[in-house]
Design an enzyme around this catalytic site. Structure first.
Site, PDB file in Angstrom:
ATOM      1  N   VAL A  92      -0.564  -7.307  -7.024  1.00 38.83           N
ATOM      2  CA  VAL A  92       1.125  -7.700  -7.233  1.00 38.83           C
ATOM      3  C   VAL A  92       1.612  -8.248  -6.021  1.00 38.83           C
ATOM      4  O   VAL A  92       1.215  -7.763  -5.187  1.00 38.83           O
ATOM      5  CB  VAL A  92       1.773  -6.633  -7.326  1.00 38.83           C
ATOM      6  CG1 VAL A  92       3.995  -6.912  -7.420  1.00 38.83           C
ATOM      7  CG2 VAL A  92       1.693  -5.448  -8.377  1.00 38.83           C
ATOM      8  N   CYS A  93       1.857  -9.687  -6.346  1.00 40.49           N
ATOM      9  CA  CYS A  93       2.353 -10.596  -4.994  1.00 40.49           C
ATOM     10  C   CYS A  93       1.185 -10.840  -4.407  1.00 40.49           C
ATOM     11  O   CYS A  93      -0.034 -10.808  -4.582  1.00 40.49           O
ATOM     12  CB  CYS A  93       4.002  -9.854  -4.248  1.00 40.49           C
ATOM     13  SG  CYS A  93       3.949 -11.110  -3.348  1.00 40.49           S
ATOM     14  N   THR A  94       1.410 -10.868  -2.873  1.00 39.72           N
ATOM     15  CA  THR A  94      -0.351 -10.935  -2.427  1.00 39.72           C
ATOM     16  C   THR A  94      -0.842  -9.333  -1.959  1.00 39.72           C
ATOM     17  O   THR A  94      -2.163  -9.625  -1.381  1.00 39.72           O
ATOM     18  CB  THR A  94       0.434 -10.847  -0.568  1.00 39.72           C
ATOM     19  OG1 THR A  94       1.589  -9.540   0.203  1.00 39.72           O
ATOM     20  CG2 THR A  94       1.047 -12.432  -0.549  1.00 39.72           C
TER      21      THR A  94
END
Length: 321
Positions: free
Chosen positions: A107-109
């Site tokens: 998720v995300c970074t």
């Protein structure tokens, strides 16, 4: 009994709490829905089993250390500011153990952690829009796609910023348990089971920069408000009071995209919204969005979203909750 799909969420200092809790709530809700708490048994683990402090200051208590955790069905790797200074031992653990999971989800970074461990080499991936350039630059072996909300490449799935993790988790529940189950979970969380993985992270207006010069800003606004108008470069240049060549060059310099690409995004976004939220026929939608013919709109949908307008409506037209 429902198949067990254990989920292991990786924790570290500086993790973004929503990257963890968003997908976890989706999986937990799905387990309750099917009446089997064991459908998605959820565990959390940090490198040494100690509590971690999230980027917002919350303290999370893991269930165990990573080494003590059993191999999961789904390994969830969240993002957060902590990915900037990740412990090398965490990267090593991911490189050594992640492939033991049937699904690897970032998720995300969290995609930066997967890339650092070599797990994204030769694969297509996405991450938060603000670090896509960084990911592509630092990890040239990764095919970074900055536009989609999430990307599936084999057993690895990567998602964009924060709430996109919920979209990805809902897609995984739909894959596991069916559309009705995922839709019920989405309703419970008061979100929509509408966004396809290849939907843009941002609207066309947000994806492009706002032009500095007033005439160009007015043209951007005009395009958004009149997708069915003549939006050729010549027509837009005339509205801006510039020559076509000067207009095209200035528009790209100030917005980061060409006039044609901006128009395509605006029209696609408008058409997508009408298909999701209205009962207008495909022919009418194509007309009011400036495509001219249903076939022209179909070609754009297939090229950008990988599906035809009618199929898009079938999948993502849902009642407002």
């Amino acid at each position: 009994m429902t198949q067990r799909r254990p989920v292991l969420a990786v924790l570290f200092d500086g993790v973004q709490s929503l990257d963890v809790t968003g997908p976890v709530e989706v999986f937990a809700g799905a387990a309750l829905l099917v009446g089997d708490p064991g459908a998605y048994p959820i565990r959390t683990a940090s490198l040494d089993g100690r509590p971690v402090r999230t980027s917002s200051g919350l303290t999370l208590m893991p269930d165990s250390s990573l080494d003590a955790a059993a191999a999961p069905h789904t390994l969830l790797v969240p993002g957060g500011r902590g990915t900037r200074t990740a412990d090398p031992a965490l990267i090593d653990w991911l490189g050594d153990h992640a492939h033991g999971a049937e699904r690897i989800v970032s998720v995300c970074t969290g995609a930066v952690l997967l890339a650092s461990a070599g797990l994204l080499d030769g694969r297509r991936a996405t991450t938060h829009w603000a670090i896509c350039d960084h990911l592509a630059r630092e990890f040239p072996a990764v095919e970074v796609d900055p536009d989609p909300i999430f990307v599936r490449d084999g057993k690895i799935a990567t998602s964009a910023g924060v709430t996109a993790g919920i979209d990805l988790a809902l897609a995984l529940v739909e894959e596991d348990l069916g559309r009705e189950a995922a839709l019920t979970v989405a309703r419970h969380l008061v979100v929509f089971l509408r966004r396809p993985g290849n939907q843009a992270q941002f609207s066309a207006q947000l994806a492009a920069q706002t032009a500095q010069r007033e005439p160009l800003r007015e043209v951007q606004h005009w395009i958004t408000e009149h997708p069915d108008a003549d939006l050729s470069v010549d027509a837009l240049a005339n509205r801006a009071g510039l020559s076509p060549r000067h207009f095209a060059r200035a528009f790209q310099a100030e917005t980061g995209t060409t006039p044609g690409r901006y128009v395509e995004r605006v029209r696609l976004e408008h058409a997508r919204r009408l298909l999701e939220e209205t009962v207008h026929g495909v022919e009418e939608v194509s007309r009011v969005c400036g495509y001219g013919t249903p076939e022209a709109m179909r070609r754009t949908f297939v090229k950008v979203l990988g599906t035809a307008p009618a199929e898009y409506r079938r999948r993502f037209h849902a009642p407002v909750i």
